[in-house]
Write a protein that holds these residues in place. Structure first.
Motif, PDB file in Angstrom:
ATOM      1  N   GLY A 102      12.121  34.220  21.122  1.00 55.44           N
ATOM      2  CA  GLY A 102      11.116  34.979  21.864  1.00 55.44           C
ATOM      3  C   GLY A 102      10.928  36.364  21.279  1.00 55.44           C
ATOM      4  N   MET A 103      12.049  36.996  20.925  1.00 50.26           N
ATOM      5  CA  MET A 103      11.965  38.337  20.331  1.00 50.26           C
ATOM      6  C   MET A 103      11.210  38.310  19.019  1.00 50.26           C
ATOM      7  N   LEU A 104      11.637  37.436  18.103  1.00 52.48           N
ATOM      8  CA  LEU A 104      11.050  37.450  16.763  1.00 52.48           C
ATOM      9  C   LEU A 104       9.589  36.998  16.805  1.00 52.48           C
ATOM     10  N   GLY A 105       9.302  35.975  17.630  1.00 51.93           N
ATOM     11  CA  GLY A 105       7.920  35.523  17.755  1.00 51.93           C
ATOM     12  C   GLY A 105       7.026  36.640  18.261  1.00 51.93           C
ATOM     13  N   SER A 106       7.500  37.335  19.274  1.00 44.86           N
ATOM     14  CA  SER A 106       6.719  38.421  19.857  1.00 44.86           C
ATOM     15  C   SER A 106       6.504  39.549  18.840  1.00 44.86           C
ATOM     16  N   LEU A 107       7.510  39.852  18.038  1.00 44.10           N
ATOM     17  CA  LEU A 107       7.361  40.892  17.008  1.00 44.10           C
ATOM     18  C   LEU A 107       6.375  40.459  15.922  1.00 44.10           C
ATOM     19  N   ALA A 108       6.438  39.177  15.550  1.00 41.72           N
ATOM     20  CA  ALA A 108       5.512  38.668  14.523  1.00 41.72           C
ATOM     21  C   ALA A 108       4.077  38.779  15.015  1.00 41.72           C
ATOM     22  N   LYS A 109       3.915  38.682  16.329  1.00 43.35           N
ATOM     23  CA  LYS A 109       2.578  38.742  16.914  1.00 43.35           C
ATOM     24  C   LYS A 109       2.114  40.182  17.125  1.00 43.35           C
ATOM     25  N   SER A 110       3.042  41.069  17.525  1.00 48.01           N
ATOM     26  CA  SER A 110       2.627  42.404  17.997  1.00 48.01           C
ATOM     27  C   SER A 110       3.044  43.562  17.111  1.00 48.01           C
ATOM     28  N   GLY A 111       3.824  43.314  16.061  1.00 50.56           N
ATOM     29  CA  GLY A 111       4.214  44.422  15.195  1.00 50.56           C
ATOM     30  C   GLY A 111       5.528  45.041  15.604  1.00 50.56           C
ATOM     31  N   LEU A 112       5.894  46.149  14.909  1.00 45.89           N
ATOM     32  CA  LEU A 112       7.269  46.618  14.975  1.00 45.89           C
ATOM     33  C   LEU A 112       7.433  48.006  15.592  1.00 45.89           C
ATOM     34  N   GLY A 113       6.483  48.474  16.374  1.00 41.27           N
ATOM     35  CA  GLY A 113       6.641  49.790  17.013  1.00 41.27           C
ATOM     36  C   GLY A 113       7.698  49.768  18.121  1.00 41.27           C
ATOM     37  N   ASP A 114       8.057  50.958  18.614  1.00 38.31           N
ATOM     38  CA  ASP A 114       9.076  51.044  19.676  1.00 38.31           C
ATOM     39  C   ASP A 114       8.665  50.243  20.908  1.00 38.31           C
ATOM     40  N   GLY A 115       7.419  50.367  21.309  1.00 38.54           N
ATOM     41  CA  GLY A 115       6.938  49.650  22.492  1.00 38.54           C
ATOM     42  C   GLY A 115       7.002  48.143  22.287  1.00 38.54           C
ATOM     43  N   ALA A 116       6.582  47.703  21.087  1.00 38.72           N
ATOM     44  CA  ALA A 116       6.619  46.272  20.771  1.00 38.72           C
ATOM     45  C   ALA A 116       8.060  45.768  20.773  1.00 38.72           C
ATOM     46  N   MET A 117       8.971  46.618  20.314  1.00 38.10           N
ATOM     47  CA  MET A 117      10.382  46.229  20.258  1.00 38.10           C
ATOM     48  C   MET A 117      10.926  46.038  21.686  1.00 38.10           C
ATOM     49  N   LYS A 118      10.551  46.930  22.588  1.00 34.30           N
ATOM     50  CA  LYS A 118      10.998  46.804  23.981  1.00 34.30           C
ATOM     51  C   LYS A 118      10.399  45.544  24.625  1.00 34.30           C
ATOM     52  N   ARG A 119       9.104  45.331  24.385  1.00 30.74           N
ATOM     53  CA  ARG A 119       8.476  44.146  24.964  1.00 30.74           C
ATOM     54  C   ARG A 119       9.076  42.866  24.374  1.00 30.74           C
ATOM     55  N   ALA A 120       9.472  42.945  23.102  1.00 34.47           N
ATOM     56  CA  ALA A 120      10.092  41.774  22.464  1.00 34.47           C
ATOM     57  C   ALA A 120      11.390  41.398  23.177  1.00 34.47           C
ATOM     58  N   LEU A 121      12.157  42.425  23.599  1.00 32.22           N
ATOM     59  CA  LEU A 121      13.393  42.146  24.333  1.00 32.22           C
ATOM     60  C   LEU A 121      13.069  41.414  25.635  1.00 32.22           C
ATOM     61  N   VAL A 122      12.005  41.852  26.307  1.00 29.64           N
ATOM     62  CA  VAL A 122      11.605  41.211  27.567  1.00 29.64           C
ATOM     63  C   VAL A 122      11.193  39.760  27.307  1.00 29.64           C
ATOM     64  N   TYR A 123      10.406  39.525  26.245  1.00 29.54           N
ATOM     65  CA  TYR A 123      10.030  38.146  25.921  1.00 29.54           C
ATOM     66  C   TYR A 123      11.268  37.312  25.565  1.00 29.54           C
ATOM     67  N   GLY A 124      12.232  37.940  24.928  1.00 33.33           N
ATOM     68  CA  GLY A 124      13.470  37.228  24.632  1.00 33.33           C
ATOM     69  C   GLY A 124      14.138  36.742  25.913  1.00 33.33           C
ATOM     70  N   SER A 125      14.224  37.644  26.882  1.00 31.74           N
ATOM     71  CA  SER A 125      14.847  37.305  28.162  1.00 31.74           C
ATOM     72  C   SER A 125      14.068  36.194  28.872  1.00 31.74           C
ATOM     73  N   VAL A 126      12.750  36.279  28.818  1.00 30.66           N
ATOM     74  CA  VAL A 126      11.901  35.244  29.425  1.00 30.66           C
ATOM     75  C   VAL A 126      12.213  33.881  28.806  1.00 30.66           C
ATOM     76  N   MET A 127      12.253  33.815  27.472  1.00 30.27           N
ATOM     77  CA  MET A 127      12.455  32.532  26.813  1.00 30.27           C
ATOM     78  C   MET A 127      13.871  32.008  27.060  1.00 30.27           C
ATOM     79  N   GLY A 128      14.845  32.910  27.121  1.00 27.24           N
ATOM     80  CA  GLY A 128      16.213  32.500  27.458  1.00 27.24           C
ATOM     81  C   GLY A 128      16.265  31.875  28.844  1.00 27.24           C
ATOM     82  N   SER A 129      15.528  32.458  29.784  1.00 28.04           N
ATOM     83  CA  SER A 129      15.554  31.943  31.167  1.00 28.04           C
ATOM     84  C   SER A 129      14.890  30.571  31.259  1.00 28.04           C
TER      85      SER A 129
END
Lengths: 302, 302
Positions: A243-270
């Motif tokens: 979820g993290m890496l997919g989200s980063l590939a889609k949205s880029g590597l800024g601080d905000g994108a990095m935080k949102r990537a963590l959230v998507y990671g948690s979503v996919m884990g759940s």
């Protein structure tokens, strides 16, 4: 979706036998690459490098292809597929390994197909540090590499694992692994030590207690998505990384994108934990993912 | 500060002997009421009901008084003060009890002084459910009562603990206690069961992994303040509850105030662990508290 860069995963494909308080399943699709791919494909195209044996069911190959996972890098070897038999009890916070049959995974040396060598977003699933290094050396110019590892390699190849840290962009490990790799009982000091080794991002997964992103500039912490249906925790960490890496590939590597990537990671884990094997990841819709994303953001909104 | 309603704590005062990787201290000030009071006093006036023996050092009485803690309810009994000897190792995630001397605490029946009976904000520290109920019955019209409990009472007075839930406003326990009290291995289902029993707020403390507030309307989760100086975890949970209740007494009971109270709880818990006993709570400044509050808010800002 079409604008996301493709992500490359190098990991394992397994046939798992799983026992949890919710029952037993034999020979379900497992392995780090499977969970990763079926999570990341919700955000980006996925290229998979892994090995299976001659017993690997065609239905799984079909399912991957229907899910849009590129299997050019899936090696079919003349032997049996990697098998793991694990059991979870109580809060299911840790697995008891009942049997491991490495089979074709035992001598696997990942070969990156020419068409994959330009991959910019890469996940190095749990593997020996030598194997992970050999993968890096086959890539042209990776922009964001997430590295996972585990106690076996921390204990037997500590120096080699450390030597990889400056060559990757994110270390994504669980709490115990972070402490063990850094040889520090305090997670703040442990992550500082890992960042000092040259990896710009450290993600510490805390299972049902959430996860934390450590960087030199900031920290960001989120809860686990509060699912009440934990059926089988196997693969949650790989789905998280996907979820993290997919989200980063889609949205880029800024601080905000990095935080949102963590959230998507948690979503996919759940999602991953709500079924045996990869079923829930296969079936989840874009709406499921976005609804959980918003619910998690609500859970941290003051 | 002057506008905050006074908070009442009923709990223990102890002389602790503590062993951690940072050394050993003998006979330092401890007990739930001490940690709670020295945390809550950063936000509100504190009224303390507890018992000590004839050996209780005058310097601690002086310190409480200098800190503005009202000791009208501190009973001096003809015996020895409650003593606990505990040891922490590794990540210090759990204490090993080496010795407990209940002493004067063994037969303590808290008597609420007439001047305290109008208390609106109340903490019922860990105690038998019968003792906690007897305290409630001495209060005129408590508006917000936080109840703590522990494995001993969950295992021996389960029914009585459950019977208290509709009579208090918040249950504040750690992760293991929440699961054990609800007899559920999943924290989402556990908290739902506890809320269904009639307590409007459930706070689940996850030690270094943070904490979650569960209500019927929403969930809110925060990380632990990332301190790298965990010297002695004793009393962190009581300091956490003290920060929450003090902050509520100061700011009222809205949803936003409730979320901020959780953050203040985490801040006070992080201060508590940075010294043996109550030293760091005694010395912390308003600026220390506010700086950590802002840092925690930053850590959850997307």
């Amino acid at each position: 979706m079409s604008e996301a860069a493709p992500v490359l995963v190098v990991g394992s494909v397994a046939l798992d036998t799983l026992e949890t308080p919710f029952g037993r399943r034999d020979d379900v699709l497992g392995g780090s690459a499977s969970h990763f791919a079926l999570s990341a494909r919700h955000f980006a195209k996925v290229r998979m490098v892994a090995v299976v044996g001659r017993d690997f069911p065609a239905k799984h190959v079909d399912m991957f292809e229907r899910a849009g996972v590129d299997l050019t890098g899936l090696e079919r070897s003349d032997g049996l597929t990697f098998r793991w038999h694990g059991k979870y009890e109580g809060t299911m916070s840790s697995a008891q390994t009942l049997e491991t049959q490495l089979n074709v995974l035992g001598h696997f040396e990942p070969k990156i197909p020419p068409a994959y060598r330009d991959s910019r977003f890469v996940l190095l699933g749990k593997a020996g540090a030598d194997t992970q290094r050999a993968v890096l050396e086959q890539l042209q110019a990776p922009e964001f590499v997430i590295m996972d590892t585990m106690d076996l390699w921390i204990n037997t190849q500590r120096r080699e694992v450390w030597a990889l840290l400056p060559r990757v962009h994110m270390l994504c490990v669980n709490y115990e692994e972070a402490l063990s790799l850094a040889e520090e009982p305090n997670v703040v000091r442990a992550s500082r030590k890992l960042l000092d080794a040259g990896v710009p991002f450290v993600v510490v997964k805390r299972a049902e207690h959430g996860s934390t992103l450590f960087t030199r500039k900031f920290m960001f912490s989120i809860p686990a998505y509060p699912t009440d249906r934990v059926v089988d925790p196997t693969g949650a960490g790989d789905a998280f990384a996907g979820g993290m890496l997919g989200s980063l590939a889609k949205s880029g590597l800024g601080d905000g994108a990095m935080k949102r990537a963590l959230v998507y990671g948690s979503v996919m884990g759940s999602l991953a934990v709500e079924s045996f094997g990869t079923e829930r990841l296969e079936q989840a819709t874009a709406e499921d993912v976005e609804r959980r994303f918003r619910a998690l953001i609500d859970m941290i909104s003051v």
